[in-house]
Design an enzyme around this catalytic site. Structure first.
Site, mmCIF file in Angstrom:
data_model
loop_
_atom_site.group_PDB
_atom_site.id
_atom_site.type_symbol
_atom_site.label_atom_id
_atom_site.label_comp_id
_atom_site.label_asym_id
_atom_site.label_seq_id
_atom_site.Cartn_x
_atom_site.Cartn_y
_atom_site.Cartn_z
ATOM 1 N N LYS A 195 -10.805 7.743 -1.273
ATOM 2 C CA LYS A 195 -9.908 8.795 -0.789
ATOM 3 C C LYS A 195 -10.071 10.104 -1.547
ATOM 4 O O LYS A 195 -9.757 11.170 -1.020
ATOM 5 C CB LYS A 195 -8.449 8.318 -0.864
ATOM 6 C CG LYS A 195 -8.147 7.244 0.162
ATOM 7 C CD LYS A 195 -6.673 7.006 0.289
ATOM 8 C CE LYS A 195 -6.365 5.967 1.356
ATOM 9 N NZ LYS A 195 -4.977 5.556 1.369
ATOM 10 N N LYS A 220 -3.952 3.422 10.043
ATOM 11 C CA LYS A 220 -2.936 4.264 10.653
ATOM 12 C C LYS A 220 -3.141 5.722 10.307
ATOM 13 O O LYS A 220 -2.605 6.589 10.952
ATOM 14 C CB LYS A 220 -1.520 3.814 10.309
ATOM 15 C CG LYS A 220 -1.238 3.558 8.848
ATOM 16 C CD LYS A 220 0.208 3.131 8.651
ATOM 17 C CE LYS A 220 0.358 2.016 7.657
ATOM 18 N NZ LYS A 220 -0.204 2.254 6.330
ATOM 19 N N LYS A 232 -12.365 -0.004 8.848
ATOM 20 C CA LYS A 232 -11.185 -0.810 9.182
ATOM 21 C C LYS A 232 -10.257 0.027 10.046
ATOM 22 O O LYS A 232 -10.268 1.267 9.965
ATOM 23 C CB LYS A 232 -10.485 -1.295 7.913
ATOM 24 C CG LYS A 232 -9.786 -0.220 7.144
ATOM 25 C CD LYS A 232 -8.791 -0.791 6.137
ATOM 26 C CE LYS A 232 -7.990 0.371 5.564
ATOM 27 N NZ LYS A 232 -6.910 0.033 4.705
HETATM 28 P P1 TYM Z 1 -0.829 -0.395 4.106
HETATM 29 O O1 TYM Z 1 0.341 0.334 4.641
HETATM 30 O O2 TYM Z 1 -2.130 0.318 4.048
HETATM 31 O O3 TYM Z 1 -1.029 -1.702 4.928
HETATM 32 C C1 TYM Z 1 0.020 -2.647 5.128
HETATM 33 C C2 TYM Z 1 -0.572 -4.015 5.279
HETATM 34 O O4 TYM Z 1 -1.455 -4.060 6.381
HETATM 35 C C3 TYM Z 1 -2.734 -4.550 5.968
HETATM 36 N N1 TYM Z 1 -3.757 -3.864 6.761
HETATM 37 C C4 TYM Z 1 -4.661 -4.491 7.506
HETATM 38 N N2 TYM Z 1 -4.880 -5.787 7.731
HETATM 39 C C5 TYM Z 1 -5.879 -6.098 8.564
HETATM 40 N N3 TYM Z 1 -6.673 -5.176 9.171
HETATM 41 C C6 TYM Z 1 -6.491 -3.854 8.966
HETATM 42 N N4 TYM Z 1 -7.251 -2.970 9.597
HETATM 43 C C7 TYM Z 1 -5.440 -3.448 8.102
HETATM 44 N N5 TYM Z 1 -4.978 -2.258 7.695
HETATM 45 C C8 TYM Z 1 -3.952 -2.526 6.864
HETATM 46 C C9 TYM Z 1 -2.817 -4.195 4.500
HETATM 47 O O5 TYM Z 1 -3.740 -5.016 3.799
HETATM 48 C C10 TYM Z 1 -1.402 -4.422 4.044
HETATM 49 O O6 TYM Z 1 -1.163 -5.789 3.761
HETATM 50 N N6 TYM Z 1 -0.263 -0.124 -0.791
HETATM 51 C C11 TYM Z 1 0.113 -0.915 0.362
HETATM 52 C C12 TYM Z 1 1.592 -1.104 0.494
HETATM 53 C C13 TYM Z 1 2.235 -1.558 -0.745
HETATM 54 C C14 TYM Z 1 2.256 -2.886 -1.235
HETATM 55 C C15 TYM Z 1 2.997 -2.829 -2.433
HETATM 56 C C16 TYM Z 1 1.722 -4.083 -0.784
HETATM 57 C C17 TYM Z 1 2.936 -0.789 -1.589
HETATM 58 N N7 TYM Z 1 3.388 -1.556 -2.623
HETATM 59 C C18 TYM Z 1 3.211 -3.963 -3.196
HETATM 60 C C19 TYM Z 1 1.948 -5.216 -1.560
HETATM 61 C C20 TYM Z 1 2.680 -5.148 -2.745
HETATM 62 C C21 TYM Z 1 -0.385 -0.206 1.606
HETATM 63 O O7 TYM Z 1 -0.587 0.986 1.607
HETATM 64 O O8 TYM Z 1 -0.503 -1.000 2.680
#
Ligand code: TYM
Length: 321
Positions: free
Chosen positions: A108, A192, A189
């Protein structure tokens, strides 16, 4: 066991978030689990405050509509004081090199001017999310595994240096749907926050939008339908369908004679899988009082569960009263 996971309102919730994460949170949710909207994480790159608030509400509604138990849900910024204090303590436990090594940071930050410091320290806030609540199991997709490993390393270092406060967390990866790819560019991947959303199916998309996006998905030049991870476009469609039906991608592939047939089946499976979530979320978004009630109750519960750990950590590092 305490499961905890989050989703960042950096854009509209997409199919990968649902198949890889939210769906499992709803299915596995136990009484001690916590799932949250990580709005503080959506500020690591330029953001618009009004949009952030609206996206956080959307995600809260999607979690409830997807069947995640309302009493397990909270919004991260409602715990900003506890998390801010713990993040600082953990930043004082983490080396610069460890943070700079994170793949997501490197990706990023690359070629960008004015990178926010929070983009570098974001995995430490994520560690605070996890460690504050004593989480042991962190269900995430492949892309977040490295961040959970950092949380684990920091927990171990803190506990051995200052005293036992934190549980050891581990990442738990889903069997199916771990990495849903962009339909228009299957090398990436599904995300969003992708600049171009032609290949991103959003959970709140109308059925016809979903159909259009799936029918335009990039496949490959081979004519027969077979599951081959070296052919990312078709493998992605098969994996999505398999995640929706609970089968193996190879099994699914055997049913189709052409990509056109496969795409129709994928489109319908995705539309039906998302329908109740979309409808339920739209209803909730039309009822802000109910959303506010869920949010308030979740914040109180999460703060009560976690705040003693930040107090203990501050005391052990020689701070706090
Ligand atoms: P985020 O918002 O990017 O994604 C949320 C969840 O969705 C999963 N994910 C996917 N799984 C399969 N295919 C994809 N294309 C795909 N895109 C996203 C992510 O692996 C995630 O499980 N930093 C984290 C949020 C967070 C968090 C935490 C998670 C903040 N604090 C503490 C666990 C524990 C995030 O930005 O996820």
């Amino acid at each position: 066991m305490t499961r905890l996971s989050g989703i960042t309102p950096s854009g509209h919730v997409q199919l990968g978030n649902y198949l890889g994460a939210i769906r499992r949170w709803a299915a596995d949710g136990g009484p001690d689990d916590l799932y949250f909207v990580s709005d503080l994480h959506a500020m690591t790159t330029a953001h618009n405050p009004a949009r952030l608030r609206a996206l956080a509400a959307e995600q809260l509604a999607v979690l409830v509509a997807a069947g995640v138990p309302a009493e397990s849900i909270f919004v991260q910024s409602d715990l900003a004081r506890e998390l801010g204090a713990l993040t600082w303590v953990l930043e004082c436990t983490c080396s610069y090199g460890e943070a700079a090594r994170m793949i997501q940071f490197k990706e990023k930050a690359k070629g960008r001017a004015g990178v926010r410091l929070s983009l570098l320290t974001y995995p430490v806030l994520m560690a605070a999310d996890i460690l504050l609540q004593g989480a042991t199991d962190v269900p995430v997709g492949e892309d977040q595994r490295q961040h959970v490993e950092l949380a684990r390393a920091l927990a171990r270092r803190f506990n051995t240096t200052y005293g036992e406060v934190f549980a050891m967390p581990r990442a738990v990866l889903p069997v199916a749907g771990a990495r849903v790819r962009d339909l228009a560019d299957p090398r990436r991947k599904m995300s969003k926050s992708a600049g171009d959303s032609a290949g991103v199916v959003f959970v709140l998309d109308e059925p016809d939008q979903v159909r259009r996006k799936v029918r335009r998905a990039v496949t490959d030049t081979a004519t027969e339908v077979a599951y081959d991870p070296q052919r990312p476009g078709s493998a992605n469609l098969l994996e999505i369908l398999a995640a929706c039906t609970g089968e193996a991608p190879e099994e699914v592939a055997a049913r189709f004679g052409s990509y056109a047939e496969l795409k129709d089946a994928v489109a319908e499976a995705v539309v039906e899988t998302l329908r109740p979530v979309r409808e339920g979320a739209r209803e909730l978004l039309a009822d802000p009082a109910e959303l506010a009630r869920v949010r308030k109750a979740g914040a109180a519960r999460a703060a009560e569960r976690g705040s003693h750990r930040v107090d203990a950590a501050l005391r052990l590092v020689g701070a706090g009263g």
